[in-house]
Motif scaffolding. Structure first.
Motif, PDB file in Angstrom:
ATOM      1  N   ALA A  78      33.100  81.200   7.396  1.00 10.73           N
ATOM      2  CA  ALA A  78      33.732  79.947   7.800  1.00 10.73           C
ATOM      3  C   ALA A  78      35.235  79.974   7.530  1.00 10.73           C
ATOM      4  CB  ALA A  78      33.080  78.776   7.071  1.00 10.73           C
ATOM      5  N   ASN A  79      35.642  80.497   6.376  1.00 12.66           N
ATOM      6  CA  ASN A  79      37.068  80.609   6.061  1.00 12.66           C
ATOM      7  C   ASN A  79      37.788  81.485   7.085  1.00 12.66           C
ATOM      8  OD1 ASN A  79      36.906  79.031   3.725  1.00 12.66           O
ATOM      9  ND2 ASN A  79      36.517  80.778   2.408  1.00 12.66           N
ATOM     10  N   ASN A  80      37.199  82.636   7.373  1.00 14.14           N
ATOM     11  CA  ASN A  80      37.811  83.532   8.351  1.00 14.14           C
ATOM     12  C   ASN A  80      37.899  82.889   9.723  1.00 14.14           C
ATOM     13  OD1 ASN A  80      38.262  86.687   7.553  1.00 14.14           O
ATOM     14  ND2 ASN A  80      36.830  85.694   6.160  1.00 14.14           N
ATOM     15  N   LEU A  81      36.857  82.164  10.106  1.00 15.81           N
ATOM     16  CA  LEU A  81      36.837  81.512  11.410  1.00 15.81           C
ATOM     17  C   LEU A  81      37.953  80.480  11.524  1.00 15.81           C
ATOM     18  CD1 LEU A  81      35.385  81.153  14.122  1.00 15.81           C
ATOM     19  CD2 LEU A  81      33.791  79.599  12.987  1.00 15.81           C
ATOM     20  N   SER A 146      45.913  76.207   3.792  1.00 12.78           N
ATOM     21  CA  SER A 146      44.535  76.355   3.319  1.00 12.78           C
ATOM     22  C   SER A 146      44.530  76.293   1.799  1.00 12.78           C
ATOM     23  CB  SER A 146      43.928  77.677   3.801  1.00 12.78           C
ATOM     24  OG  SER A 146      42.567  77.763   3.414  1.00 12.78           O
ATOM     25  N   ILE A 147      44.031  75.185   1.265  1.00 11.40           N
ATOM     26  CA  ILE A 147      44.009  74.938  -0.179  1.00 11.40           C
ATOM     27  C   ILE A 147      42.579  74.611  -0.591  1.00 11.40           C
ATOM     28  CG2 ILE A 147      44.838  73.489  -2.068  1.00 11.40           C
ATOM     29  CD1 ILE A 147      47.045  75.211  -0.921  1.00 11.40           C
ATOM     30  N   MET A 148      42.062  75.304  -1.587  1.00 12.05           N
ATOM     31  CA  MET A 148      40.681  75.073  -2.018  1.00 12.05           C
ATOM     32  C   MET A 148      40.525  73.694  -2.652  1.00 12.05           C
ATOM     33  SD  MET A 148      40.459  77.455  -5.482  1.00 12.05           S
ATOM     34  CE  MET A 148      39.487  78.615  -4.595  1.00 12.05           C
ATOM     35  N   ALA A 149      39.310  73.167  -2.537  1.00 11.83           N
ATOM     36  CA  ALA A 149      39.031  71.856  -3.122  1.00 11.83           C
ATOM     37  C   ALA A 149      38.850  71.948  -4.626  1.00 11.83           C
ATOM     38  CB  ALA A 149      37.783  71.256  -2.478  1.00 11.83           C
ATOM     39  N   ALA A 150      38.142  72.983  -5.085  1.00 18.24           N
ATOM     40  CA  ALA A 150      37.882  73.180  -6.512  1.00 18.24           C
ATOM     41  C   ALA A 150      37.870  74.671  -6.795  1.00 18.24           C
ATOM     42  CB  ALA A 150      36.544  72.553  -6.909  1.00 18.24           C
ATOM     43  N   ASN A 151      38.506  75.061  -7.888  1.00 16.38           N
ATOM     44  CA  ASN A 151      38.615  76.484  -8.172  1.00 16.38           C
ATOM     45  C   ASN A 151      37.297  77.065  -8.672  1.00 16.38           C
ATOM     46  OD1 ASN A 151      39.459  78.836 -10.300  1.00 16.38           O
ATOM     47  ND2 ASN A 151      40.762  78.798  -8.486  1.00 16.38           N
ATOM     48  N   ASN A 152      36.981  78.244  -8.198  1.00 18.05           N
ATOM     49  CA  ASN A 152      35.700  78.871  -8.533  1.00 18.05           C
ATOM     50  C   ASN A 152      35.644  79.395  -9.966  1.00 18.05           C
ATOM     51  OD1 ASN A 152      37.637  80.633  -7.034  1.00 18.05           O
ATOM     52  ND2 ASN A 152      36.275  82.258  -7.757  1.00 18.05           N
ATOM     53  N   LEU A 173      48.433  71.738  10.218  1.00 14.00           N
ATOM     54  CA  LEU A 173      46.995  71.544  10.066  1.00 14.00           C
ATOM     55  C   LEU A 173      46.550  71.959   8.667  1.00 14.00           C
ATOM     56  CD1 LEU A 173      45.922  73.068  13.492  1.00 14.00           C
ATOM     57  CD2 LEU A 173      46.078  70.643  12.915  1.00 14.00           C
ATOM     58  N   VAL A 174      45.419  71.390   8.216  1.00 15.79           N
ATOM     59  CA  VAL A 174      44.945  71.659   6.856  1.00 15.79           C
ATOM     60  C   VAL A 174      43.476  72.054   6.865  1.00 15.79           C
ATOM     61  CG1 VAL A 174      44.785  70.816   4.485  1.00 15.79           C
ATOM     62  CG2 VAL A 174      46.504  69.859   6.032  1.00 15.79           C
ATOM     63  N   HIS A 175      43.184  73.161   6.194  1.00 10.11           N
ATOM     64  CA  HIS A 175      41.821  73.637   5.970  1.00 10.11           C
ATOM     65  C   HIS A 175      41.584  73.712   4.467  1.00 10.11           C
ATOM     66  CE1 HIS A 175      39.359  77.234   4.789  1.00 10.11           C
ATOM     67  NE2 HIS A 175      38.480  76.606   5.531  1.00 10.11           N
ATOM     68  N   SER A 176      40.347  73.470   4.044  1.00  9.45           N
ATOM     69  CA  SER A 176      40.010  73.606   2.630  1.00  9.45           C
ATOM     70  C   SER A 176      38.712  74.381   2.464  1.00  9.45           C
ATOM     71  CB  SER A 176      39.869  72.235   1.963  1.00  9.45           C
ATOM     72  OG  SER A 176      39.555  72.378   0.586  1.00  9.45           O
ATOM     73  N   ASP A 177      38.756  75.352   1.565  1.00  8.17           N
ATOM     74  CA  ASP A 177      37.544  76.032   1.128  1.00  8.17           C
ATOM     75  C   ASP A 177      36.928  75.149   0.051  1.00  8.17           C
ATOM     76  OD1 ASP A 177      35.596  77.605   0.019  1.00  8.17           O
ATOM     77  OD2 ASP A 177      36.902  79.302  -0.448  1.00  8.17           O
ATOM     78  N   ALA A 178      35.881  74.416   0.439  1.00  9.13           N
ATOM     79  CA  ALA A 178      35.246  73.463  -0.484  1.00  9.13           C
ATOM     80  C   ALA A 178      33.936  74.004  -1.033  1.00  9.13           C
ATOM     81  CB  ALA A 178      35.027  72.125   0.218  1.00  9.13           C
ATOM     82  N   THR A 179      33.832  75.313  -1.104  1.00  7.87           N
ATOM     83  CA  THR A 179      32.600  75.966  -1.531  1.00  7.87           C
ATOM     84  C   THR A 179      32.062  75.417  -2.842  1.00  7.87           C
ATOM     85  OG1 THR A 179      33.327  77.989  -0.434  1.00  7.87           O
ATOM     86  CG2 THR A 179      31.557  78.203  -2.041  1.00  7.87           C
ATOM     87  N   GLN A 180      32.934  75.228  -3.816  1.00  6.73           N
ATOM     88  CA  GLN A 180      32.478  74.816  -5.141  1.00  6.73           C
ATOM     89  C   GLN A 180      32.332  73.309  -5.278  1.00  6.73           C
ATOM     90  OE1 GLN A 180      31.380  76.934  -7.230  1.00  6.73           O
ATOM     91  NE2 GLN A 180      32.249  78.857  -6.508  1.00  6.73           N
ATOM     92  N   LEU A 181      32.896  72.541  -4.368  1.00  8.99           N
ATOM     93  CA  LEU A 181      32.869  71.090  -4.506  1.00  8.99           C
ATOM     94  C   LEU A 181      31.688  70.440  -3.793  1.00  8.99           C
ATOM     95  CD1 LEU A 181      35.554  68.570  -4.819  1.00  8.99           C
ATOM     96  CD2 LEU A 181      34.244  68.324  -2.714  1.00  8.99           C
ATOM     97  N   VAL A 182      31.326  70.964  -2.612  1.00  7.40           N
ATOM     98  CA  VAL A 182      30.271  70.329  -1.819  1.00  7.40           C
ATOM     99  C   VAL A 182      28.950  70.341  -2.592  1.00  7.40           C
ATOM    100  CG1 VAL A 182      28.880  70.527   0.281  1.00  7.40           C
ATOM    101  CG2 VAL A 182      31.360  70.871   0.387  1.00  7.40           C
ATOM    102  N   GLY A 183      28.316  69.194  -2.649  1.00 10.02           N
ATOM    103  CA  GLY A 183      27.048  69.071  -3.353  1.00 10.02           C
ATOM    104  C   GLY A 183      27.176  68.831  -4.836  1.00 10.02           C
ATOM    105  N   GLN A 193      41.203  63.304   5.614  1.00  8.89           N
ATOM    106  CA  GLN A 193      41.506  63.726   6.977  1.00  8.89           C
ATOM    107  C   GLN A 193      41.810  65.228   7.109  1.00  8.89           C
ATOM    108  OE1 GLN A 193      41.510  61.674   9.976  1.00  8.89           O
ATOM    109  NE2 GLN A 193      40.192  60.622   8.506  1.00  8.89           N
ATOM    110  N   LEU A 194      40.967  66.043   6.498  1.00  8.49           N
ATOM    111  CA  LEU A 194      41.081  67.487   6.692  1.00  8.49           C
ATOM    112  C   LEU A 194      40.803  67.848   8.145  1.00  8.49           C
ATOM    113  CD1 LEU A 194      39.142  68.751   3.546  1.00  8.49           C
ATOM    114  CD2 LEU A 194      41.534  69.269   4.053  1.00  8.49           C
ATOM    115  N   ASP A 195      41.456  68.899   8.610  1.00  8.79           N
ATOM    116  CA  ASP A 195      41.168  69.397   9.951  1.00  8.79           C
ATOM    117  C   ASP A 195      39.956  70.306   9.950  1.00  8.79           C
ATOM    118  OD1 ASP A 195      43.577  68.442  11.638  1.00  8.79           O
ATOM    119  OD2 ASP A 195      44.494  69.275   9.832  1.00  8.79           O
ATOM    120  N   ALA A 196      39.742  71.015   8.841  1.00  5.59           N
ATOM    121  CA  ALA A 196      38.597  71.924   8.742  1.00  5.59           C
ATOM    122  C   ALA A 196      38.218  72.097   7.280  1.00  5.59           C
ATOM    123  CB  ALA A 196      38.923  73.274   9.372  1.00  5.59           C
TER     124      ALA A 196
END
Length: 405
Positions: A78-81, A146-152, A173-183, A193-196
């Motif tokens: 998803a990040n690469n995409l 591209s800024i992560m939501a929470a650091n791993n 535009l703004v993308h966030s890697d939210a891997t650690q935050l979701v759930g 209002q993130l774009d991705a």
């Protein structure tokens, strides 16, 4: 206690969470069902319905529309995409110094091919973003932030609302890697209002190998597929859908959404109980990252003068992670911790403990016992003539106050 096959206390949720019972049951049922979600016959349509239901479940967890989700193999894809879709001649990109390699390396590759630049934003000692550097980087009119939501590694949270505001005002535009935050913490993409946004299901109890990319329907970010060969996922991610994994992702998202408020409070109390026990018993142990602006279930601890690999080896009944990453077969100090100002020696003495929905009070008390015992045995082996005194305890507490300041 998480069932791992042996009596091991599992505190490595940031690597992967144990699969939730709801997700296991849903995935198992889907594995027994025949049907390609792209087929027009009955079994195929049943599979398609199951995918649609899972998409709605994930959308509910994120606070977005179901048709704004693309299913992927996980957050790395998803990040690469997202990042590759922002590529253009001479495009500049902005990332933080503590991003996961799935973001930082993808950004470097895209910028290199486009003849652009990657602007890397630093962090303070507590792991929070240097917004002054972000504002300076935005003056170059980059294509994507591209800024992560929470650091791993530390669990430190970024102020995504402010990142989005500053970036959109600059036309970026703004993308966030939210891997650690979701759930693990609430998120509402109707307000944020993130774009991705990228997610990976196995971080919150879904099977491994499934995740997704949220793309706001009115964003200017035009998704370009990484591969070609079919019209799956509206042509944005071709390939036969992983129906069992997607169904498990939906079930995990549904379970997380139902229990999120109670889980995050309970997990935070357990983490604090663990840190109090360990830091009281082991003077000089320091906590890394902002003490409050962090995920409820993450604790990054530096054990003064005690190599992390030695401490981990001395407690085989506890699963945790070093504050280092394996790179090309050689153990290198964590880029995250170095960016926060830790020395190489301090980074090498850091362990990440991460807990979650299935962690119990018994787990935490057992884990604290294992850590304290292992650290004392390693210290005795490395420094046989050193003893802990009352003044040492006071010094350790003062060191922690200085570190958190």
């Amino acid at each position: 206690m998480v069932q791992t096959g042996t009596a091991i206390v599992y505190l490595d949720y940031n690597a992967t969470a144990p699969i939730r019972p709801e997700a296991l049951a849903a995935t198992t049922t889907a594995l027994r069902t025949v049907g390609n979600a792209s087929s027009a016959h009955g079994p195929g349509q049943e599979a398609a319905y199951a995918v649609d239901r899972a998409r709605a479940q994930v959308a509910t967890l994120l606070g977005c529309a179901a048709n704004e989700l693309i299913f992927t193999s996980g957050a790395t894809e998803a990040n690469n995409l997202a990042i590759r879709s922002a590529a253009g001649p001479g495009c500049d990109l902005v990332v933080s110094a503590v991003e996961h390699p799935a973001v930082s390396e993808a950004a470097a590759e895209v910028a290199a091919h486009a003849g652009g630049t990657v602007h890397t934003i630093g962090v303070y000692r507590d792991g929070t973003l240097r917004l002054d550097e972000l504002e300076e980087a935005l003056s170059a009119r980059p294509a994507l932030v591209s800024i992560m939501a929470a650091n791993n590694e530390t669990g430190v949270l970024n102020d995504l609302d402010l990142v989005v505001k500053l970036s959109h005002e600059a036309g970026t535009l703004v993308h966030s890697d939210a891997t650690q935050l979701v759930g693990r913490l609430p998120i509402d993409l109707r307000k944020l209002q993130l774009d991705a946004l990228s997610l990976s299901g196995h971080k919150f109890g879904a099977p491994q190998g499934v995740g997704g990319l949220f793309v706001r329907r009115d964003t200017a970010l035009a998704i370009r597929p990484l591969a070609y060969g079919g019209g799956h996922e509206r042509g944005q991610r071709p390939g036969t859908l992983n129906v069992p994994g997607i169904v498990g992702l939906g079930a995990a998202a549904d379970a997380a959404a139902c229990h999120l408020d109670q889980e995050m409070v309970r997990v935070r109390l357990l983490r604090d109980r663990f840190e109090t026990a360990v830091m009281t018993a082991l003077p000089g142990t320091r906590r890394n990252g902002h003490p409050d602006l962090r995920l409820p279930g993450v604790s990054s601890l530096t054990f003064d003068g005690l190599p992390a690999d030695a401490v981990l080896a001395a407690m085989p009944a506890l699963a945790a992670s070093e504050g280092s990453a394996c790179s090309s077969g050689a153990l290198e100090p964590s880029r995250v911790l170095l960016a926060m100002g830790l020395t190489r020696d301090e980074a090498d003495c850091t362990i990440r403990f991460s807990l979650g929905y299935a962690t119990t009070t018994v787990d935490i008390d057992d884990a604290a016992h294992h850590v304290i015992d292992a650290a004392r045995r390693v210290r005795a082996a490395l420094y046989p003539n050193t003893t802990t005194t009352a003044s040492g305890l006071a010094g350790g507490q003062e060191g922690q106050r200085r570190h958190d300041a």
